[in-house]
Design a protein around this motif. Structure first.
Motif, PDB file in Angstrom:
ATOM      1  N   ILE A  90     -27.087  -4.161  17.236  1.00 13.22           N
ATOM      2  CA  ILE A  90     -26.522  -4.571  15.966  1.00 13.22           C
ATOM      3  C   ILE A  90     -26.766  -3.817  14.644  1.00 13.22           C
ATOM      4  O   ILE A  90     -28.097  -3.516  14.497  1.00 13.22           O
ATOM      5  CB  ILE A  90     -27.038  -6.129  15.787  1.00 13.22           C
ATOM      6  CG1 ILE A  90     -26.468  -6.940  17.133  1.00 13.22           C
ATOM      7  CG2 ILE A  90     -26.452  -6.520  14.677  1.00 13.22           C
ATOM      8  CD1 ILE A  90     -26.958  -8.394  16.999  1.00 13.22           C
ATOM      9  N   CYS A  91     -26.079  -3.210  14.007  1.00  9.97           N
ATOM     10  CA  CYS A  91     -26.519  -2.654  12.793  1.00  9.97           C
ATOM     11  C   CYS A  91     -26.109  -3.400  11.522  1.00  9.97           C
ATOM     12  O   CYS A  91     -25.019  -4.005  11.337  1.00  9.97           O
ATOM     13  CB  CYS A  91     -25.577  -1.282  12.779  1.00  9.97           C
ATOM     14  SG  CYS A  91     -25.854  -0.360  14.141  1.00  9.97           S
ATOM     15  N   THR A  92     -27.148  -3.388  10.579  1.00  7.92           N
ATOM     16  CA  THR A  92     -26.771  -3.972   9.320  1.00  7.92           C
ATOM     17  C   THR A  92     -25.577  -3.509   8.534  1.00  7.92           C
ATOM     18  O   THR A  92     -25.575  -1.980   8.736  1.00  7.92           O
ATOM     19  CB  THR A  92     -27.897  -4.071   8.288  1.00  7.92           C
ATOM     20  OG1 THR A  92     -28.306  -2.617   8.246  1.00  7.92           O
ATOM     21  CG2 THR A  92     -29.040  -4.781   8.843  1.00  7.92           C
ATOM     22  N   GLN A  93     -24.722  -4.146   7.707  1.00  4.97           N
ATOM     23  CA  GLN A  93     -23.733  -3.571   7.003  1.00  4.97           C
ATOM     24  C   GLN A  93     -24.076  -2.990   5.741  1.00  4.97           C
ATOM     25  O   GLN A  93     -23.926  -4.046   4.711  1.00  4.97           O
ATOM     26  CB  GLN A  93     -22.445  -4.624   7.144  1.00  4.97           C
ATOM     27  CG  GLN A  93     -21.998  -4.681   8.644  1.00  4.97           C
ATOM     28  CD  GLN A  93     -21.445  -3.372   9.236  1.00  4.97           C
ATOM     29  OE1 GLN A  93     -20.798  -2.577   8.585  1.00  4.97           O
ATOM     30  NE2 GLN A  93     -22.212  -3.137  10.347  1.00  4.97           N
ATOM     31  N   GLN A  94     -24.794  -1.845   5.671  1.00  4.65           N
ATOM     32  CA  GLN A  94     -25.049  -1.582   4.170  1.00  4.65           C
ATOM     33  C   GLN A  94     -24.822  -0.212   4.214  1.00  4.65           C
ATOM     34  O   GLN A  94     -24.570   0.444   4.854  1.00  4.65           O
ATOM     35  CB  GLN A  94     -26.525  -1.761   4.019  1.00  4.65           C
ATOM     36  CG  GLN A  94     -27.454  -1.031   5.014  1.00  4.65           C
ATOM     37  CD  GLN A  94     -28.988  -1.241   5.049  1.00  4.65           C
ATOM     38  OE1 GLN A  94     -29.467  -2.313   5.326  1.00  4.65           O
ATOM     39  NE2 GLN A  94     -29.652  -0.422   4.270  1.00  4.65           N
ATOM     40  N   GLY A 121     -26.950   0.381   8.745  1.00  6.92           N
ATOM     41  CA  GLY A 121     -28.280   0.215   8.736  1.00  6.92           C
ATOM     42  C   GLY A 121     -28.711   1.214  10.070  1.00  6.92           C
ATOM     43  O   GLY A 121     -29.872   1.826   9.974  1.00  6.92           O
ATOM     44  N   CYS A 122     -27.945   1.474  11.173  1.00  9.35           N
ATOM     45  CA  CYS A 122     -28.349   2.114  12.158  1.00  9.35           C
ATOM     46  C   CYS A 122     -28.392   3.724  11.870  1.00  9.35           C
ATOM     47  O   CYS A 122     -29.243   4.367  12.259  1.00  9.35           O
ATOM     48  CB  CYS A 122     -27.655   1.916  13.488  1.00  9.35           C
ATOM     49  SG  CYS A 122     -27.626   0.238  14.010  1.00  9.35           S
ATOM     50  N   GLU A 123     -27.275   4.022  11.172  1.00 10.64           N
ATOM     51  CA  GLU A 123     -27.201   5.500  10.933  1.00 10.64           C
ATOM     52  C   GLU A 123     -28.392   5.816   9.806  1.00 10.64           C
ATOM     53  O   GLU A 123     -28.775   6.958   9.633  1.00 10.64           O
ATOM     54  CB  GLU A 123     -25.894   5.684  10.427  1.00 10.64           C
ATOM     55  CG  GLU A 123     -24.641   5.679  11.416  1.00 10.64           C
ATOM     56  CD  GLU A 123     -24.842   6.795  12.355  1.00 10.64           C
ATOM     57  OE1 GLU A 123     -25.215   8.003  11.910  1.00 10.64           O
ATOM     58  OE2 GLU A 123     -25.085   6.458  13.489  1.00 10.64           O
ATOM     59  N   TRP A 127     -31.156   8.902  10.024  1.00  7.71           N
ATOM     60  CA  TRP A 127     -31.321   9.661   8.808  1.00  7.71           C
ATOM     61  C   TRP A 127     -32.758   9.677   8.688  1.00  7.71           C
ATOM     62  O   TRP A 127     -33.347  10.926   8.531  1.00  7.71           O
ATOM     63  CB  TRP A 127     -30.458   9.360   7.896  1.00  7.71           C
ATOM     64  CG  TRP A 127     -30.374  10.620   6.779  1.00  7.71           C
ATOM     65  CD1 TRP A 127     -31.350  10.793   5.700  1.00  7.71           C
ATOM     66  CD2 TRP A 127     -29.246  11.399   6.667  1.00  7.71           C
ATOM     67  NE1 TRP A 127     -30.903  11.693   5.175  1.00  7.71           N
ATOM     68  CE2 TRP A 127     -29.638  12.223   5.549  1.00  7.71           C
ATOM     69  CE3 TRP A 127     -28.084  11.428   6.995  1.00  7.71           C
ATOM     70  CZ2 TRP A 127     -28.617  13.234   5.064  1.00  7.71           C
ATOM     71  CZ3 TRP A 127     -27.076  12.365   6.624  1.00  7.71           C
ATOM     72  CH2 TRP A 127     -27.560  13.137   5.791  1.00  7.71           C
ATOM     73  N   LYS A 128     -33.213   8.624   8.410  1.00  8.38           N
ATOM     74  CA  LYS A 128     -34.645   8.428   7.924  1.00  8.38           C
ATOM     75  C   LYS A 128     -35.598   9.269   8.959  1.00  8.38           C
ATOM     76  O   LYS A 128     -36.703   9.849   8.668  1.00  8.38           O
ATOM     77  CB  LYS A 128     -35.273   7.222   7.719  1.00  8.38           C
ATOM     78  CG  LYS A 128     -34.814   6.343   6.428  1.00  8.38           C
ATOM     79  CD  LYS A 128     -35.189   5.237   6.249  1.00  8.38           C
ATOM     80  CE  LYS A 128     -34.608   4.514   5.030  1.00  8.38           C
ATOM     81  NZ  LYS A 128     -35.157   3.216   4.573  1.00  8.38           N
ATOM     82  N   ALA A 129     -35.414   8.891  10.232  1.00  9.96           N
ATOM     83  CA  ALA A 129     -36.284   9.584  11.339  1.00  9.96           C
ATOM     84  C   ALA A 129     -36.429  10.873  11.259  1.00  9.96           C
ATOM     85  O   ALA A 129     -37.460  11.559  11.491  1.00  9.96           O
ATOM     86  CB  ALA A 129     -35.786   9.023  12.632  1.00  9.96           C
ATOM     87  N   LEU A 130     -35.165  11.701  10.898  1.00 10.11           N
ATOM     88  CA  LEU A 130     -34.964  13.173  10.843  1.00 10.11           C
ATOM     89  C   LEU A 130     -34.573  13.708   9.356  1.00 10.11           C
ATOM     90  O   LEU A 130     -34.252  14.814   9.253  1.00 10.11           O
ATOM     91  CB  LEU A 130     -33.856  13.537  11.793  1.00 10.11           C
ATOM     92  CG  LEU A 130     -34.242  13.498  13.310  1.00 10.11           C
ATOM     93  CD1 LEU A 130     -32.981  13.883  14.167  1.00 10.11           C
ATOM     94  CD2 LEU A 130     -35.486  14.025  13.868  1.00 10.11           C
TER      95      LEU A 130
END
Length: 144
Positions: A90-94, A121-123, A127-130
């Motif tokens: 489930i990904c937050t819609q932001q 949120g998932c994307e 992005w933050k991880a890399l």
């Protein structure tokens, strides 16, 4: 019988864009576009046995912080580049911004072709991880 040209195979770290994928365990090219219509920037990350090119300005690894990028790729690469299907995700819609990065190349012998964005949120988490691999410039740091 087909013959392959391996004349550069004994020269890891060369700036030969046609370098054999066996020269590196990480050989990635990142194309970062900060906004629609903006000029793209291209970054490279290449390492052999966990060692970056000794020249930080070479095409072998020209990221702002190649050491941090390599550490992030080593930590998250399998999970980020080759995710397991998860139907319960489930990904937050932001919305985190218009940045898009395309990563192509090789990671530990596997071909990579991944697109990163900040559309939910998932994307944003990917992005933050890399972030250090994706150029770590302007809005591309992952800050929301």
């Amino acid at each position: 019988m087909v013959s392959a040209d391996n004349s550069h195979a004994d020269k890891p770290g060369t700036n030969n864009s046609g370098a054999d994928k066996r020269d590196y365990d990480v050989d990635l090219t990142v194309t970062l576009t900060e906004a629609p219509g903006a000029e793209s920037r291209v970054f490279h990350l290449r390492s052999a046995a966990g060692i970056l090119s000794p020249d930080p300005d070479s095409l072998d690894s020209n990221l702002p912080d190649a050491t941090a990028a390599l550490a992030a790729v080593e930590q998250f690469g399998e999970e980020v580049f080759f995710p397991e299907p998860r139907p319960d995700r489930i990904c937050t819609q932001q919305y985190g911004g218009p940045q898009v990065a395309v990563v192509k190349g090789w990671f530990r012998g596997r071909e990579v072709h991944s697109q990163f964005s900040r559309t939910d949120g998932c994307e944003i988490a990917r992005w933050k991880a890399l972030a250090s691999l994706l150029g770590n410039t302007g809005g591309s740091t992952g800050a929301v």
